[in-house]
Design a protein around this motif. Structure first.
Motif, mmCIF file in Angstrom:
data_model
loop_
_atom_site.group_PDB
_atom_site.id
_atom_site.type_symbol
_atom_site.label_atom_id
_atom_site.label_comp_id
_atom_site.label_asym_id
_atom_site.label_seq_id
_atom_site.Cartn_x
_atom_site.Cartn_y
_atom_site.Cartn_z
ATOM 1 N N LEU A 1 -16.037 16.206 24.791
ATOM 2 C CA LEU A 1 -15.453 16.740 23.560
ATOM 3 C C LEU A 1 -15.378 18.264 23.617
ATOM 4 C CD1 LEU A 1 -17.303 14.518 20.925
ATOM 5 C CD2 LEU A 1 -14.874 14.429 21.462
ATOM 6 N N ALA A 2 -16.448 18.884 24.109
ATOM 7 C CA ALA A 2 -16.487 20.342 24.159
ATOM 8 C C ALA A 2 -15.429 20.905 25.108
ATOM 9 C CB ALA A 2 -17.874 20.818 24.580
ATOM 10 N N THR B 1 -9.767 23.856 21.592
ATOM 11 C CA THR B 1 -8.840 23.673 20.468
ATOM 12 C C THR B 1 -7.448 23.267 20.951
ATOM 13 O OG1 THR B 1 -8.347 26.044 20.464
ATOM 14 C CG2 THR B 1 -10.086 25.280 18.983
ATOM 15 N N GLU B 2 -7.362 22.814 22.202
ATOM 16 C CA GLU B 2 -6.083 22.351 22.736
ATOM 17 C C GLU B 2 -5.857 20.883 22.351
ATOM 18 O OE1 GLU B 2 -3.954 24.355 24.320
ATOM 19 O OE2 GLU B 2 -5.395 25.987 23.968
ATOM 20 N N THR B 3 -4.604 20.466 22.346
ATOM 21 C CA THR B 3 -4.272 19.059 22.152
ATOM 22 C C THR B 3 -3.734 18.500 23.464
ATOM 23 O OG1 THR B 3 -2.044 19.591 21.354
ATOM 24 C CG2 THR B 3 -3.783 19.367 19.701
ATOM 25 N N VAL C 1 -6.426 24.029 12.724
ATOM 26 C CA VAL C 1 -6.336 24.876 13.911
ATOM 27 C C VAL C 1 -5.501 24.210 15.005
ATOM 28 C CG1 VAL C 1 -7.695 25.817 15.824
ATOM 29 C CG2 VAL C 1 -8.456 26.153 13.482
ATOM 30 N N THR C 2 -5.612 22.882 15.141
ATOM 31 C CA THR C 2 -4.912 22.158 16.210
ATOM 32 C C THR C 2 -3.534 21.659 15.774
ATOM 33 O OG1 THR C 2 -6.133 20.151 15.563
ATOM 34 C CG2 THR C 2 -7.022 21.458 17.388
ATOM 35 N N GLY C 3 -3.078 22.067 14.601
ATOM 36 C CA GLY C 3 -1.719 21.738 14.183
ATOM 37 C C GLY C 3 -1.531 20.312 13.728
ATOM 38 N N HIS C 4 -2.529 19.730 13.081
ATOM 39 C CA HIS C 4 -2.444 18.396 12.478
ATOM 40 C C HIS C 4 -2.060 17.327 13.511
ATOM 41 C CE1 HIS C 4 -2.805 20.639 8.792
ATOM 42 N NE2 HIS C 4 -1.756 21.357 9.129
ATOM 43 N N PRO C 5 -2.944 17.051 14.464
ATOM 44 C CA PRO C 5 -2.651 16.080 15.524
ATOM 45 C C PRO C 5 -2.631 14.645 14.990
ATOM 46 C CG PRO C 5 -4.943 16.752 15.628
ATOM 47 C CD PRO C 5 -4.296 17.615 14.583
ATOM 48 N N ALA D 1 -6.778 15.684 19.541
ATOM 49 C CA ALA D 1 -7.651 16.858 19.509
ATOM 50 C C ALA D 1 -9.102 16.398 19.423
ATOM 51 C CB ALA D 1 -7.305 17.753 18.325
ATOM 52 N N CYS D 2 -10.018 17.308 19.734
ATOM 53 C CA CYS D 2 -11.450 17.005 19.704
ATOM 54 C C CYS D 2 -12.199 18.056 18.897
ATOM 55 C CB CYS D 2 -12.030 16.957 21.121
ATOM 56 S SG CYS D 2 -11.384 15.615 22.138
#
Length: 760
Positions: A149-150, A154-156, A120-124, A211-212
């Motif tokens: 963390l919360a 879903t942002e990086t 979902v986060t594009g493979h950080p 990402a978290c």
């Protein structure tokens, strides 16, 4: 010419899980099993035997022999945790590196959740996830950075844009590192303690995309002994060399200079926090530790740096030049001020309690209010259950009665409009409790309540009992560890009436609680809505929960295990919902004792966010959930006795029946006389649904026999029956006077015992 040869490349696994192993033979199997039983299977495990003197080497060889995903690496000499991890990295081939200490475990579904968040986060470059501390005496709560963390969603991000993420836990095992990022920067763990800190900080400041995942993926075992972090000594001075290596790394990478003030702040705070921990730095070593901290402060302080305004702000000022003795005096003075503040709070609390006791004594000299009724449910959690049903009936049948609810302060917002309430241990509470005539509760009132002559206590219970209660618990582990039988009996000594739904329940309560109450064969008031049914209410609940039209709704309601210190899931939810398919909606309602936020974070939060189930543990009305469901899936919960009134399928998943019966005892041999089909394994349970057998004729026959035995007084008018008897003075065995628009059908009450009503 010979035929051309083609090379077939081996597929690259998604994850390389690196497990350094040393002197953990008692925990190693659980660790490896927690990896190998994951629902996500695209991984390799590299277990590195750091020349362990016990049987660890043989254990990892055994696992490697039977599972090709496991690679056993044996080091010829002990090199320590950090360098054992480095060896594992050298053998790794996966897209992402995961580190797991060999006395810790992954939670079920962890790798699946990590894989999905990476996608979902594009493979950080780095993904950080949460953990829970698992102490030898019980499981603790979520980590201190759970909210951090919360907040990432879903942002990086990178560290310069979000420096607060440098406060994340400094360990190797709460992160997934993209392997080419990790090896490309040459990150390596150094010998000694605190080896996690420099690699964590190096990776975070180098990463362009972090990402978290707000999900508990690791159970971090807090061992009673043997943990080096709880073994004081000079080895904890390793922290200085580790941070010296971090700043040497910064010197080699001038492009990272902007991060130097951030890392300097984290370093000094780490030193100050470590110095005050008696399980790490001995008192006689603290002067030397302080001097090293001052040395690092002067050596690495960036030009123009401003100390943070945090809990260590005074200590930061002292580091500029104060000797250790002055530093120690200032720290001790602060601790004394804190102790003085605590003493003041204790004195204020004691004075307040004295005032409240005086109010109560004064009120008890006043006559009882014959029209005042006090209600409470589930330890003051709101207008719920049987007491709520009785309250509703009293509004129609006995409008002269003034109801007042006792509600906890944190539950007041959820009260329906127009409810008169008091909060516990306030002057208003003591006035009401001293003057009321009627008391209605489904659990015991707090100890210390003085019952005056003329006050009437009605106890509704929490359902028909399956497991042993009261004195029947004596001799079982549940009584030894969890239940205060004497306190239960003291509370029951206040009861005047005990409400029951069957002769079975009446006999059980008379035996389990040898007190002077009278059993009323009224049925359970909260079950009136189940007996009558309410299609519109059920539809409204489904819409509010977002259940797709036409879906089969399974309500899963397990009971608490007294022999467990914390909640252990009996079902693999991830696997079950995938087996059932998209046309089945699973509602999960944990027992209140198991509804801790940390525990639910292990599985339910992640599955709920992915739309695989609905966690309805916090839903206030279980009656709403029963109405909205098509079937009940439970183990040994008393909810099955209530649900039988709906005449809908009930499935009993009894995979640990013997353990439950040994720990608590049981009044029924449930597998021999169940309310529906019984399963013991996840495959059997899934097949029951996929084959359609869950609602077959055999299930209906079992349910009918169960309902006839345990729901004999539940006819839809229980609440009215209680109000008529207790508050209106109707005589037992007399005709129940119902409102004109309600008629009481013949049926279940035709053979009621001496305290029943002759139905109209």
């Amino acid at each position: 010419m010979p035929p051309s040869l083609t090379t077939v490349e081996e597929p690259v696994p998604r994850f390389s899980v690196i497990v350094p192993v040393h002197k953990v033979q008692g925990f190693l199997r659980a660790c490896l099993d927690s990896i190998l039983t994951q629902s996500f299977t695209d991984f390799e495990v590299i277990a590195v035997d750091d020349c362990s003197p016990d049987n660890c080497g043989a254990i990892i060889d055994e696992y490697a022999a039977r599972d090709p995903r496991v690679t056993a690496v044996h080091l010829p000499e002990n090199v320590g945790l950090g360098r054992a991890r480095n060896t594992g990295v050298g053998h790794a081939t996966g897209d992402y590196l995961l580190f797991l200490d060999s006395d810790d475990c992954y939670t079920p579904g962890a790798l699946q959740a990590i894989d999905e968040r990476l996608t979902v986060t594009g493979h950080p470059d780095v993904l950080v996830f949460d953990h829970v501390r698992s102490h030898w005496w019980g499981r603790g709560g979520r980590s201190a950075t759970a909210k951090l963390l919360a907040s990432a969603g879903t942002e990086t991000f990178d560290i310069l844009g979000s420096p607060k993420y440098l406060r994340l836990f400094l360990v190797a095992w709460n992160k997934a590192y993209r392997r080419d990022f990790f090896t490309g920067h040459g990150f390596t763990y150094q010998p000694g303690l605190y080896e996690d800190a420099p690699v964590t900080y190096q990776a975070l400041v180098c990463a362009r995309r972090i990402a978290c995942l707000d999900r508990v993926c690791v159970e971090y075992r807090q061992r009673r002994q043997g943990a080096i972090t709880r073994t004081p000594g000079r080895r904890h001075f390793d922290i200085f060399e580790q941070y010296a290596g971090l700043f040497a790394f910064l010197d080699e990478h001038p492009e990272l200079d902007e991060t130097r003030p951030l890392l300097f702040e984290r370093m000094i705070n780490h030193f100050l926090a470590t110095m005050r921990l008696t399980e790490r730095v001995l008192p006689e070593d603290r002067p030397a530790f302080y001097r090293r901290t001052v040395e690092f402060y002067r050596r690495y302080k960036p030009e123009g740096f401003t100390p943070p305004d945090d809990a260590y702000r005074v200590q930061w000022r002292l580091l500029a030049g104060a000797p250790y003795r002055l530093y120690q005096m200032c720290v001790l003075a602060k601790e004394l001020r804190n102790a003085s503040d605590r003493k003041k709070r204790e004195l204020r609390k004691s004075a307040s309690a004295h005032v409240k006791r005086t109010i109560a004594r004064t009120q008890r000299r006043q006559p009882l209010d014959p029209n005042l009724a006090v209600f409470s449910a589930f330890s003051h959690r709101g207008v719920l259950g049987d007491p709520a049903a009785i309250h509703q009936a009293a509004r129609t049948l006995a409008p002269h009665i003034r109801p007042v609810w006792v509600v906890r302060a944190d539950s007041v917002k959820g009260l329906p409009k127009g409810i008169d309430y008091v909060t516990p241990d306030t002057p208003g509470y003591h006035r009401v409790m001293s003057r009321a005539t009627y008391f209605v509760n489904n659990v015991n009132w707090p100890q210390g309540l003085v019952k005056r002559p003329g006050q009437i206590h009605v106890h509704t219970h929490l359902g028909t009992p399956l497991g042993h209660m009261g004195v029947d618990l004596l001799g079982h582990p549940a009584a030894t560890h969890r239940v205060d039988v004497q306190a239960t009996l003291s509370g029951a000594d206040h009861w005047d009436y005990s409400l029951v739904s069957s002769r079975y329940a009446e006999q059980i309560w008379d035996r389990a609680l040898p007190c002077h109450f009278t059993s009323l064969a009224t049925g359970a008031p909260r079950n009136d809505v189940l007996v009558r049914g309410d299609r519109s209410r059920a539809s409204a609940v489904r819409r509010r929960l977002g259940i797709p039209d036409g879906n089969i709704v399974v309500l899963y309601a397990p009971t608490h295990r007294d022999h467990r210190r914390w909640y252990v899931p009996r079902l693999d939810f991830d696997r079950l919902v995938r087996e059932l398919g998209a046309t089945v909606t699973l509602l999960v309602r944990l027992h209140p004792r198991d509804a801790d936020a940390a525990i639910r974070g292990l599985q339910l939060r992640d599955l709920r966010q992915r739309g695989l189930l609905l966690d309805v543990t916090d839903e206030p009305s279980v009656e709403d959930l029963m109405l909205a469901s098509d079937t009940l899936l439970t183990d040994y919960s008393s909810l099955m006795f209530d649900y039988a009134n709906l005449d809908r399928p009930i499935i009993v998943h009894a995979d640990d029946w013997e353990a439950y019966r040994a720990a608590r005892g049981a009044y029924l041999d449930l597998p021999a006389a169940p309310p529906g089909h019984v399963t013991t394994g996840i495959e059997e349970l899934a097949d029951l649904f996929t084959s359609g057998a869950w609602h077959d004729e055999h299930s209906a026959a079992l349910r009918a026999a169960f309902r006839a035995r345990f729901c004999e007084y539940d006819d839809g008018h229980s609440a009215a029956r209680v109000v008529s008897l207790v508050m209106l003075g109707e005589q037992p065995g007399g005709r129940l006077q119902l409102p004109a628009q309600v008629t009481a059908p013949r049926g279940a009450l035709a053979d009621a015992p001496r305290l029943g009503y002759d139905p109209a």
